[in-house]
Write a protein that holds these residues in place. Structure first.
Motif, PDB file in Angstrom:
ATOM      1  N   GLN B  28     -14.040 -81.568-125.355  1.00  0.00           N
ATOM      2  CA  GLN B  28     -15.420 -81.967-125.636  1.00  0.00           C
ATOM      3  C   GLN B  28     -16.094 -82.543-124.400  1.00  0.00           C
ATOM      4  N   THR B  29     -15.331 -83.298-123.639  1.00  0.00           N
ATOM      5  CA  THR B  29     -15.910 -83.941-122.453  1.00  0.00           C
ATOM      6  C   THR B  29     -16.372 -82.894-121.451  1.00  0.00           C
ATOM      7  N   MET B  33     -20.090 -81.937-120.190  1.00  0.00           N
ATOM      8  CA  MET B  33     -20.424 -81.886-118.768  1.00  0.00           C
ATOM      9  C   MET B  33     -21.188 -80.626-118.436  1.00  0.00           C
ATOM     10  N   ALA B  41     -24.357 -82.130-111.261  1.00  0.00           N
ATOM     11  CA  ALA B  41     -23.761 -81.328-110.191  1.00  0.00           C
ATOM     12  C   ALA B  41     -22.738 -80.346-110.727  1.00  0.00           C
ATOM     13  N   GLU B  42     -21.975 -80.760-111.719  1.00  0.00           N
ATOM     14  CA  GLU B  42     -20.889 -79.916-112.229  1.00  0.00           C
ATOM     15  C   GLU B  42     -21.407 -78.594-112.754  1.00  0.00           C
ATOM     16  N   THR B  49     -14.516 -81.988-110.570  1.00  0.00           N
ATOM     17  CA  THR B  49     -13.459 -82.657-109.807  1.00  0.00           C
ATOM     18  C   THR B  49     -12.908 -83.815-110.606  1.00  0.00           C
ATOM     19  N   PHE B  50     -11.582 -83.922-110.656  1.00  0.00           N
ATOM     20  CA  PHE B  50     -10.956 -85.043-111.348  1.00  0.00           C
ATOM     21  C   PHE B  50     -10.172 -85.864-110.337  1.00  0.00           C
ATOM     22  N   PRO B  51     -10.822 -86.779-109.655  1.00  0.00           N
ATOM     23  CA  PRO B  51     -10.102 -87.535-108.611  1.00  0.00           C
ATOM     24  C   PRO B  51      -8.949 -88.383-109.153  1.00  0.00           C
ATOM     25  N   GLU B  52      -8.913 -88.594-110.438  1.00  0.00           N
ATOM     26  CA  GLU B  52      -7.839 -89.449-110.962  1.00  0.00           C
ATOM     27  C   GLU B  52      -6.803 -88.684-111.777  1.00  0.00           C
TER      28      GLU B  52
END
Lengths: 732, 82
Positions: B28-29, B33, B41-42, B49-52
């Motif tokens: 869902q997230t 997005m 931007a996405e 991008t998933f920096p974590e």
């Protein structure tokens, strides 16, 4: 699994970057606050959704949800305050457009914000019982924009102004209206109703009150109704285009109340164009419109029905008591049928066959048909006329239609037994003179009467038909067994069963010798085959065909009544006869004799006899001759056919009396029937029971019932209770 | 597959996973997005991008997406273990 294994099973905590930075929350919030600003300034491109989402997620996770939420509230509020100023600044026309534009922007921004803050929406908000983001956004909009003091009333007035302009014929931007109204609906039905709908309805009521007053002064009923219908349709259309569907019922009831309900009596009774005029002129379209409009308001249809009923009763009463009309019974009944047809078609075309109106029609007809006591007689005369000549050449279906209509009128009659009596008389005359147009039509009507009133009603009538058939067979038999009579005068005898035919006292009459000899032969033939019966000749009901040759050699065939035949045969043996001589020879009673002489001597075209003196009336001293100068363009001349006419006063009285006499045994029979089953009954109940049982045939008079009760008591059928004088008991 | 139908998921270490949009939208997230009204931007670049999130985790996530899609339509028929 053993316990040891369980003990060794450990779950490691999820290793996540734990932040110790105290300013972490502020920093994160700053990022989000900045993002919200950018979103509101239409600068969101380039922002990373993931980053914002992650920040919000982290805040909530580290128990900073409260800060996030309150920050959100204050940020949005401050933005909305700015927006509010810009809307207030908008001039005139662009006010609504600006509002609409800003609303769309707000919605878009709200959705973006909600998407970013999804995690908070799903976890922090429900557990802390806060308003979800979307709803929060709507509420803030409502509080800061819609309910802002400068905007609230301006918005309402603008909207109402536009509606008013549209009502007066201008074209407005419906799309814009729809969007604004939708905005109010999205903010909640309370907002829509309080901030718009309530005032809209009030203003509309005012508007229509004024307009209806204006119209009713200058328009007639039909025009007014057209206008009202138009306005109603306009409002419905308005709702579909840009209002909440739930408003439809509310606004239509406002229009109905102001334009219709408040003016109903005035419209209906309007001079020259009200309901009565519409009915008279068969204005189906106007009537249909009135029906549809009045149906929407309470008591609308009731009003129409009442006016229609009273008008119908009035007209009917006039029809039925107008002395001019009463002169021609056939015309009278035809007018009633026409009136019924008229109203049937009105109810059909304009009132969509509404049952309550049908009932009102039936009641009115029942009311006024029975106002005239001669209605049963007239209806029977109408049928008689139709069956004699009116239905000649008419197709079978049309015959059925006419007879069905007559049956409808018959149903309205209260005194059906009077009708029966007259119908029998008229039928007898028709059958005996052979003047019925169609046997099938006669039988069809009998069947209809039987269906309506039961076997008893028509058994005698059917008996009459049977007698006619039997007589034919008897005549064939008679001539077959007496072949020598083929030369002489032809005798046709109808043998009538006394019970079935209307009784008429037969009077004396001396038949000429040729005839009496023939009659005696028939009598002995008949009594030979049917022992134990008695035949009496009804000379007042017969007719004869005679061939006559007059002075100049002109030959004619005359169709005359039996009495007239006797008189004419006398002239075979005498040139001149005085009234007294004729009376002596024929022994026909004076009034009958005078009438038959009159029809032969005083009527132009039928004066086969000449009278001296040439006066209209028959005097005792008059003398009669054969009229040698008699001429007629027809070979066959009909004199003195016995046509059914409406009765003269004395005849009417007599029939009425006989009907009353017949009713007495019927009342008594009903009384005995009721008392036998009830054993004990009080006076009032007895009267009502008897009335109920007899109402199919006639409406019994309570005094008459009382008399019958007394008579039954005298004859020991009933007795009065000793204690309660109002109670009756049946005596076995 | 066309470029418009795919989306790139980038892990913390910089690994790029190119999967179909349909698969990505199982989340869902990610769905929000990519479909949010603003021009984030996405959605513009088609990259998230998933920096974590580490690569191994992201890989598992992509596998989950595909497994979920495969068995999304059928009800009770043999569902493989994930």
């Amino acid at each position: 699994m053993s316990n040891q294994k369980k003990r060794n099973f450990q779950i490691e905590a999820f290793k996540h970057r734990v932040v110790v930075d105290p300013k972490y929350a502020d920093k994160t919030w700053k990022v989000l606050e900045h993002a919200i600003h950018e979103i509101y300034n239409h600068n969101a491109s380039g922002l990373s959704f993931e980053e914002l989402y992650r920040n919000a997620y982290n805040m909530v996770l580290h128990k900073f949800g409260e800060k996030l939420y309150s920050g959100l509230v204050s940020t949005m509020t401050s933005h909305l305050k700015e927006i509010s100023k810009s809307i207030e600044a908008a001039q005139g026309e662009s006010f609504l457009e600006e509002l609409n534009r800003k609303w769309n922007d707000h919605n878009k921004a709200l959705q973006m914000i909600r998407d970013i803050l999804m995690y908070m929406d799903r976890t922090y908000i429900p557990s802390n019982h806060k308003t979800p983001v979307h709803e929060l956004g709507l509420n803030l909009w409502r509080d800061n924009i819609i309910h802002s003091s400068k905007i609230q009333s301006r918005l309402l007035n603008t909207l109402l102004e536009l509606v008013h302009r549209e009502r007066t014929g201008e074209v407005i931007d419906r799309g814009l209206m729809r969007n604004i109204i939708k905005m109010l609906m999205d903010l909640g039905s309370a907002v829509y109703q309080e901030d718009f709908e309530k005032h809209f309805l009030e203003v509309s009521a005012e508007f229509y009150k004024v307009e209806s007053q204006k119209f009713i002064e200058c328009c007639d009923c039909g025009e007014y109704l057209k206008k009202a219908e138009k306005r109603l349709n306009e409002e419905i259309e308005r709702v579909t285009h840009y209002l909440d569907a739930k408003s439809e019922i509310k606004i239509t009831s406002v229009v109905e109340k102001e334009m219709i309900a408040n003016h109903m009596p005035r419209l209906v009774h309007m001079e020259n164009s009200g309901l009565v005029n519409m009915l008279l002129d068969d204005k189906y379209e106007d009537l249909g419109r009135m029906y549809n409009l009045f149906r929407r308001v309470p008591n609308g249809l009731l009003t129409i029905r009442e006016v229609m009923t009273s008008h119908l009763r009035e007209t009917g009463k006039q029809l039925v008591t107008d002395p001019e009309r009463l002169k021609d019974p056939v015309e009278f009944v035809q007018r009633l049928l026409d009136e019924k047809d008229k109203y049937d078609s009105i109810i059909n075309k304009a009132f969509s066959n509404d049952k309550t109106f049908q009932n009102a029609l039936t009641n009115s007809f029942e009311y006024f048909i029975n106002l005239n006591a001669r209605s049963p007689e007239f209806i029977s005369l109408f049928v008689d006329d139709k069956l004699r000549k009116g239905l000649k050449g008419v197709s079978e279906e049309d015959v059925e239609i006419i007879l069905d209509k007559v049956m409808m009128l018959f149903r309205y009659l209260q005194e059906k037994d009077v009708f029966e009596k007259y119908y029998k008389q008229h039928l007898a005359k028709r059958l005996l003179s052979g003047k019925t147009v169609s046997d099938d039509a006669e039988r069809s009507l009998i069947v209809k009467l039987k269906t309506e009133c039961g076997y008893q009603f028509t058994s005698k009538l059917e008996g009459m038909f049977t007698d006619m058939k039997t007589s034919q067979d008897t005549m064939q038999g008679f001539y077959a067994s007496h072949p020598e009579l083929g030369e002489g005068p032809t005798l046709v005898v109808q043998v009538l069963t006394t019970g079935s035919w209307p009784t008429q006292p037969s009077s004396t009459c001396n038949l000429p010798s040729e005839m009496s000899a023939l009659c005696e032969k028939f009598r002995s033939y008949y009594l030979g085959t049917h022992t134990g019966r008695r035949l009496s000749w009804q000379t007042n009901m017969g007719n004869a065909d005679m061939k006559a040759t007059f002075g100049k050699g002109q030959k004619h065939e005359l169709n005359v009544s039996t009495y007239q035949m006797c008189v004419l045969m006398l002239f075979n043996n005498a040139e001149r006869l005085s009234y007294k001589e004729i009376e002596q020879a024929t022994e026909i009673p004076a009034p009958e004799l005078k009438r038959c002489l009159q029809s032969m001597a005083c009527v132009k075209g039928k004066n086969v006899l000449r009278k001296e003196p040439m006066s209209k009336d028959i005097g005792e001293e008059d003398a009669f001759f054969v009229n040698d100068k008699f001429s007629s363009k027809f070979y066959k001349v009909k004199i003195g056919t016995v046509v059914a006419q409406k009765e003269s006063e004395p005849e009417k009285q007599e029939t009425r009396q006989r009907v009353e006499e017949d009713r007495k045994p019927q009342i008594e029979a009903a009384l005995v029937r009721i008392m036998k089953s009830r054993r004990v009954l009080d006076h009032n109940n007895l009267i009502s029971e008897v009335t109920k049982q007899l109402q199919q045939r006639f409406l019994p008079n309570p005094t008459e019932i009382k008399k019958r009760i007394e008579s039954l008591i005298e004859r020991d059928f009933l007795e009065r209770d000793n204690v309660d004088r109002k109670l009756y008991r049946y005596l076995a | 597959m066309r470029k418009e139908d795919t989306v790139k998921l980038i892990s913390a270490e910089g690994f790029e996973f190119v999967i179909s949009k349909e698969a990505a939208m199982v989340s869902q997230t990610i769905r929000n997005m990519l479909t949010s009204p603003g021009s984030f931007a996405e959605a513009q670049h088609g990259e998230v991008t998933f920096p974590e999130i580490s690569t191994t985790i992201l890989e598992k996530i992509c596998q989950y997406f595909h497994w979920s899609l495969q068995y999304a339509s059928c009800h009770m028929t043999a569902i493989a273990k994930f």
